[in-house]
Design a protein around this motif. Structure first.
Motif, PDB file in Angstrom:
ATOM      1  N   LEU A 186      74.575   1.672   9.091  1.00  0.00           N
ATOM      2  CA  LEU A 186      73.575   2.280  10.189  1.00  0.00           C
ATOM      3  C   LEU A 186      72.884   3.576   9.647  1.00  0.00           C
ATOM      4  N   ILE A 187      73.657   4.348   8.854  1.00  0.00           N
ATOM      5  CA  ILE A 187      72.912   5.530   8.238  1.00  0.00           C
ATOM      6  C   ILE A 187      71.491   4.823   7.299  1.00  0.00           C
ATOM      7  N   GLN A 188      71.759   3.843   6.845  1.00  0.00           N
ATOM      8  CA  GLN A 188      70.283   3.495   6.031  1.00  0.00           C
ATOM      9  C   GLN A 188      69.349   3.118   7.241  1.00  0.00           C
ATOM     10  N   LEU A 189      69.700   2.453   8.049  1.00  0.00           N
ATOM     11  CA  LEU A 189      68.882   1.784   9.049  1.00  0.00           C
ATOM     12  C   LEU A 189      68.068   3.062   9.774  1.00  0.00           C
ATOM     13  N   ILE A 190      68.820   4.430   9.999  1.00  0.00           N
ATOM     14  CA  ILE A 190      68.161   5.374  10.570  1.00  0.00           C
ATOM     15  C   ILE A 190      67.322   6.165   9.677  1.00  0.00           C
ATOM     16  N   VAL A 191      67.570   6.172   8.630  1.00  0.00           N
ATOM     17  CA  VAL A 191      66.559   6.601   7.198  1.00  0.00           C
ATOM     18  C   VAL A 191      65.552   5.796   7.334  1.00  0.00           C
ATOM     19  N   ASN A 192      65.636   4.426   7.218  1.00  0.00           N
ATOM     20  CA  ASN A 192      64.497   3.627   7.207  1.00  0.00           C
ATOM     21  C   ASN A 192      63.507   3.931   8.283  1.00  0.00           C
ATOM     22  N   LYS A 193      63.891   3.835   9.647  1.00  0.00           N
ATOM     23  CA  LYS A 193      63.391   3.945  10.591  1.00  0.00           C
ATOM     24  C   LYS A 193      62.611   5.167  10.870  1.00  0.00           C
ATOM     25  N   TYR A 194      63.252   6.325  10.405  1.00  0.00           N
ATOM     26  CA  TYR A 194      62.675   7.860  10.467  1.00  0.00           C
ATOM     27  C   TYR A 194      62.220   8.418   9.290  1.00  0.00           C
TER      28      TYR A 194
END
Length: 255
Positions: A186-194
């Motif tokens: 989830l952390i990686q998904l957030i960083v990729n998104k923002y």
């Protein structure tokens, strides 16, 4: 051979007349100097009224500087922070007494000198435009300014390498400090998104990172989604059963 001539006597100039006494109230003029400068007496003859420029300067004050029209002329509200009031006037470019979204965007700068992205500006307006008129007055700006200062302290605390951006490890620490223990996926998904830059994970590529403006928005999204989930998770076991309508409502309310 030559006859002897008589020595010629030099003629002395006639003595200068003695200076005449001046009427009372006048200072005596200075004597002539040998270098040929004029005396004050001659200056007073040329300028009977003395130094005309000095007299003009004493009786005529310089014009006042031009004043800015608009909000810059208004005094701060009673009890207002003078520093914050000056910031507000500087952001209020058109002097309307309020700030629109475009004026706010030009005033908010990341550490890499980029302006805040538009989605973050819209999110901030949705929070602080309390009367929903599309602008922010001074009282609303006061809350927004302090809100951003608080986030700056959080951002600097978790930006451990002082790069001016937040990477995955730093974001995980920040969200964990807020009480959100998210998985690495989830952390990686957030960083990729923002992350503002395109994601590239090849050899030697810089890891994706989040700028200050997007860090605020990412944390606010996590907070609002978590609160929406907990509102439905009545038994607090981490599992919920919701309808499609509830699911869409949770995500559409997120910034």
């Amino acid at each position: 051979m030559f006859g002897r001539s008589k020595k010629r006597q030099s003629q002395q100039p006639a003595p200068a007349p003695a200076p005449q006494p001046k009427p009372s109230g006048h200072q005596p003029s200075q004597q002539h100097h040998a270098n040929g400068y004029h005396s004050n007496h001659n200056q007073q003859q040329a300028y009977p009224n003395g130094n005309q420029y000095q007299q003009y300067a004493q009786t005529h004050q310089p014009p006042p500087p031009p004043q800015r029209h608009g909000a810059g002329q208004r005094p701060p509200p009673p009890g207002a922070d003078i520093r914050l009031w000056q910031v507000f006037l500087n952001v209020d470019k058109d002097g309307s007494g309020s700030i629109d979204a475009r004026e706010l965007q030009t005033a908010l700068i990341n550490s890499n000198w980029t302006t805040f992205d538009w989605d973050t500006i819209c999110m901030l307006f949705s929070i602080f435009d309390t009367n929903r008129n599309g602008t922010i007055g001074f009282n609303e700006f006061n809350g927004l300014f302090k809100y951003i200062e608080e986030w700056q302290r959080v951002f600097k605390h978790w930006d451990t390498d002082q790069s001016g951006t937040i990477e995955e490890r730093e974001l995980a620490g920040a969200l964990n400090g807020f009480g959100y223990n998210l998985s690495p996926q989830l952390i990686q998904l957030i960083v990729n998104k923002y992350s503002g830059a395109p994601i590239s994970r090849g050899y030697g590529a810089a890891p994706p990172a989040i700028t200050f403006d997007r860090f605020i928005r990412a944390c606010v999204v996590v907070k609002q989604l978590s609160e929406a989930f907990r509102a439905v998770d009545k038994d607090n076991d981490g599992w919920i059963q919701i309808s499609y309508e509830q699911f869409m409502g949770i995500f559409l309310r997120a910034p």
